[in-house]
Design a protein around this motif. Structure first.
Motif, PDB file in Angstrom:
ATOM      1  N   GLN A  40      -3.482 -20.503  -8.785  1.00  0.00           N
ATOM      2  CA  GLN A  40      -3.522 -19.095  -8.409  1.00  0.00           C
ATOM      3  C   GLN A  40      -3.737 -18.969  -6.906  1.00  0.00           C
ATOM      4  OE1 GLN A  40      -6.241 -16.886 -10.959  1.00  0.00           O
ATOM      5  NE2 GLN A  40      -5.987 -18.426 -12.543  1.00  0.00           N
ATOM      6  N   LYS A  41      -2.969 -18.088  -6.274  1.00  0.00           N
ATOM      7  CA  LYS A  41      -3.046 -17.864  -4.825  1.00  0.00           C
ATOM      8  C   LYS A  41      -4.092 -16.783  -4.553  1.00  0.00           C
ATOM      9  CE  LYS A  41       0.075 -16.479  -1.127  1.00  0.00           C
ATOM     10  NZ  LYS A  41       1.473 -16.137  -0.826  1.00  0.00           N
ATOM     11  N   LYS A  42      -5.161 -17.142  -3.816  1.00  0.00           N
ATOM     12  CA  LYS A  42      -6.291 -16.229  -3.632  1.00  0.00           C
ATOM     13  C   LYS A  42      -6.832 -16.247  -2.211  1.00  0.00           C
ATOM     14  CE  LYS A  42      -6.720 -15.353  -8.116  1.00  0.00           C
ATOM     15  NZ  LYS A  42      -6.577 -14.039  -8.696  1.00  0.00           N
ATOM     16  N   LEU A  43      -7.479 -15.153  -1.833  1.00  0.00           N
ATOM     17  CA  LEU A  43      -8.382 -15.104  -0.690  1.00  0.00           C
ATOM     18  C   LEU A  43      -9.769 -15.352  -1.259  1.00  0.00           C
ATOM     19  CD1 LEU A  43      -7.159 -11.854   1.131  1.00  0.00           C
ATOM     20  CD2 LEU A  43      -6.573 -14.218   1.690  1.00  0.00           C
ATOM     21  N   ILE A  44     -10.601 -16.076  -0.544  1.00  0.00           N
ATOM     22  CA  ILE A  44     -11.959 -16.377  -1.019  1.00  0.00           C
ATOM     23  C   ILE A  44     -12.927 -15.654  -0.090  1.00  0.00           C
ATOM     24  CG2 ILE A  44     -13.604 -18.181  -1.618  1.00  0.00           C
ATOM     25  CD1 ILE A  44     -11.184 -20.131  -1.699  1.00  0.00           C
ATOM     26  N   ILE A  45     -13.652 -14.661  -0.640  1.00  0.00           N
ATOM     27  CA  ILE A  45     -14.469 -13.760   0.168  1.00  0.00           C
ATOM     28  C   ILE A  45     -15.940 -13.875  -0.238  1.00  0.00           C
ATOM     29  CG2 ILE A  45     -14.825 -11.359   0.860  1.00  0.00           C
ATOM     30  CD1 ILE A  45     -11.866 -10.885  -0.013  1.00  0.00           C
ATOM     31  N   ASN A  46     -16.797 -13.969   0.773  1.00  0.00           N
ATOM     32  CA  ASN A  46     -18.231 -14.068   0.535  1.00  0.00           C
ATOM     33  C   ASN A  46     -18.839 -12.688   0.276  1.00  0.00           C
ATOM     34  OD1 ASN A  46     -21.210 -14.162   1.928  1.00  0.00           O
ATOM     35  ND2 ASN A  46     -20.701 -16.019   0.799  1.00  0.00           N
ATOM     36  N   ARG A  47     -19.714 -12.609  -0.706  1.00  0.00           N
ATOM     37  CA  ARG A  47     -20.342 -11.334  -1.076  1.00  0.00           C
ATOM     38  C   ARG A  47     -21.241 -10.795   0.027  1.00  0.00           C
ATOM     39  NH1 ARG A  47     -24.304 -10.412  -6.321  1.00  0.00           N
ATOM     40  NH2 ARG A  47     -24.512  -8.167  -6.082  1.00  0.00           N
ATOM     41  N   TRP A  48     -21.983 -11.654   0.691  1.00  0.00           N
ATOM     42  CA  TRP A  48     -22.995 -11.217   1.648  1.00  0.00           C
ATOM     43  C   TRP A  48     -22.385 -10.824   2.991  1.00  0.00           C
ATOM     44  CZ3 TRP A  48     -26.199 -14.585   5.243  1.00  0.00           C
ATOM     45  CH2 TRP A  48     -27.252 -13.860   5.796  1.00  0.00           C
ATOM     46  N   THR A  49     -21.569 -11.703   3.562  1.00  0.00           N
ATOM     47  CA  THR A  49     -21.027 -11.465   4.904  1.00  0.00           C
ATOM     48  C   THR A  49     -19.664 -10.780   4.883  1.00  0.00           C
ATOM     49  OG1 THR A  49     -19.941 -13.613   4.970  1.00  0.00           O
ATOM     50  CG2 THR A  49     -22.210 -13.494   5.834  1.00  0.00           C
ATOM     51  N   LYS A  50     -19.000 -10.791   3.721  1.00  0.00           N
ATOM     52  CA  LYS A  50     -17.621 -10.286   3.567  1.00  0.00           C
ATOM     53  C   LYS A  50     -16.608 -11.138   4.337  1.00  0.00           C
ATOM     54  CE  LYS A  50     -19.352  -6.816   1.289  1.00  0.00           C
ATOM     55  NZ  LYS A  50     -20.440  -7.349   0.502  1.00  0.00           N
ATOM     56  N   ASP A  51     -17.031 -12.331   4.782  1.00  0.00           N
ATOM     57  CA  ASP A  51     -16.136 -13.257   5.467  1.00  0.00           C
ATOM     58  C   ASP A  51     -15.227 -13.951   4.465  1.00  0.00           C
ATOM     59  OD1 ASP A  51     -17.214 -12.734   7.956  1.00  0.00           O
ATOM     60  OD2 ASP A  51     -18.594 -14.437   7.908  1.00  0.00           O
ATOM     61  N   LYS A  52     -14.041 -14.378   4.969  1.00  0.00           N
ATOM     62  CA  LYS A  52     -13.089 -15.119   4.142  1.00  0.00           C
ATOM     63  C   LYS A  52     -12.992 -16.547   4.657  1.00  0.00           C
ATOM     64  CE  LYS A  52     -10.712 -11.051   4.518  1.00  0.00           C
ATOM     65  NZ  LYS A  52     -10.146 -10.615   5.679  1.00  0.00           N
ATOM     66  N   LEU A 134     -21.308 -23.875  -1.807  1.00  0.00           N
ATOM     67  CA  LEU A 134     -20.743 -23.211  -0.632  1.00  0.00           C
ATOM     68  C   LEU A 134     -21.536 -21.928  -0.410  1.00  0.00           C
ATOM     69  CD1 LEU A 134     -16.847 -23.319  -1.031  1.00  0.00           C
ATOM     70  CD2 LEU A 134     -18.244 -24.572   0.602  1.00  0.00           C
ATOM     71  N   ASN A 135     -21.945 -21.689   0.836  1.00  0.00           N
ATOM     72  CA  ASN A 135     -22.680 -20.469   1.138  1.00  0.00           C
ATOM     73  C   ASN A 135     -22.535 -20.127   2.614  1.00  0.00           C
ATOM     74  OD1 ASN A 135     -25.192 -21.409   2.717  1.00  0.00           O
ATOM     75  ND2 ASN A 135     -25.139 -22.814   0.969  1.00  0.00           N
ATOM     76  N   THR A 136     -22.977 -18.950   2.968  1.00  0.00           N
ATOM     77  CA  THR A 136     -22.942 -18.487   4.362  1.00  0.00           C
ATOM     78  C   THR A 136     -24.349 -18.108   4.820  1.00  0.00           C
ATOM     79  OG1 THR A 136     -22.458 -16.233   3.652  1.00  0.00           O
ATOM     80  CG2 THR A 136     -20.566 -17.631   4.198  1.00  0.00           C
ATOM     81  N   GLU A 137     -25.338 -18.847   4.375  1.00  0.00           N
ATOM     82  CA  GLU A 137     -26.736 -18.522   4.673  1.00  0.00           C
ATOM     83  C   GLU A 137     -27.000 -18.423   6.175  1.00  0.00           C
ATOM     84  OE1 GLU A 137     -30.254 -17.130   3.644  1.00  0.00           O
ATOM     85  OE2 GLU A 137     -28.749 -17.696   2.181  1.00  0.00           O
ATOM     86  N   THR A 138     -26.339 -19.250   6.970  1.00  0.00           N
ATOM     87  CA  THR A 138     -26.539 -19.230   8.423  1.00  0.00           C
ATOM     88  C   THR A 138     -25.402 -18.475   9.127  1.00  0.00           C
ATOM     89  OG1 THR A 138     -25.377 -21.320   8.709  1.00  0.00           O
ATOM     90  CG2 THR A 138     -27.767 -21.428   8.368  1.00  0.00           C
ATOM     91  N   LYS A 139     -24.670 -17.671   8.372  1.00  0.00           N
ATOM     92  CA  LYS A 139     -23.508 -16.899   8.856  1.00  0.00           C
ATOM     93  C   LYS A 139     -22.314 -17.803   9.165  1.00  0.00           C
ATOM     94  CE  LYS A 139     -25.870 -13.001   8.992  1.00  0.00           C
ATOM     95  NZ  LYS A 139     -25.726 -11.632   9.096  1.00  0.00           N
TER      96      LYS A 139
END
Length: 161
Positions: A40-52, A134-139
């Motif tokens: 499946q072709k997807k964008l992967i978006i973080n809930r907290w930062t909204k970054d992809k 995988l996380n964006t804890e440090t942005k």
């Protein structure tokens, strides 16, 4: 007697509203494993930062501006194992210890296997070998232990056009 009936109906309405809310959330972010499509072709978006997640010089990063598609390859529906392949380069997100990189499957294909854990209407993405998330804890895009309730480890997969 009338007070008890009113309370019962009030509780019933609240319960039905909660169920309706949960159903609407599920349709907003459908389960990747409900489809019979194995890639499946997807964008992967973080809930907290909204970054992809995007690719840059052989490493995965995150940015709000990026719109790079990833091919989510379903490996094992029972265990929710996937591989994440960059659409343009054909390279996979892999991990060694707590670092991430992009590479072909030629060397150490097991390093490209991830497990999705459903958390409400989001996913947590765990590396199978290390158990790190995988996380964006440090942005920035990180791979580390992460509390299930932390929004920084919650991801959503959106269809890429």
């Amino acid at each position: 007697m009338k007070k008890n009936t009113f309370t019962y109906h009030l509780v019933l309405v609240a319960y039905l509203l909660c169920i309706q809310h949960l159903i609407s959330q599920k349709s907003l972010y459908p389960d990747l494993f409900e489809d019979s499509i194995s890639v499946q072709k997807k964008l992967i978006i973080n809930r907290w930062t909204k970054d992809k997640i995007y690719s840059n010089f052989g490493h995965p990063y995150v940015s709000k501006e990026s719109n790079e598609a990833w091919l989510i390859e379903i490996m094992d529906t029972k265990n929710r194992f996937i591989r994440i392949k960059h659409e343009f380069t054909g390279l996979y997100i892999k991990s060694f210890l707590d670092s991430m990189y992009l590479s072909s499957l030629d060397m150490d294909p097991d390093a490209a296997i991830w497990r999705l854990e459903k958390y409400n209407s989001y996913y947590r993405i765990a590396h199978v070998k290390t158990g790190l998330y995988l996380n964006t804890e440090t942005k920035k895009l990180n791979l580390s232990n992460s509390n299930p309730g932390y929004f920084s480890s919650h991801w959503v997969f959106i269809d890429a056009s």
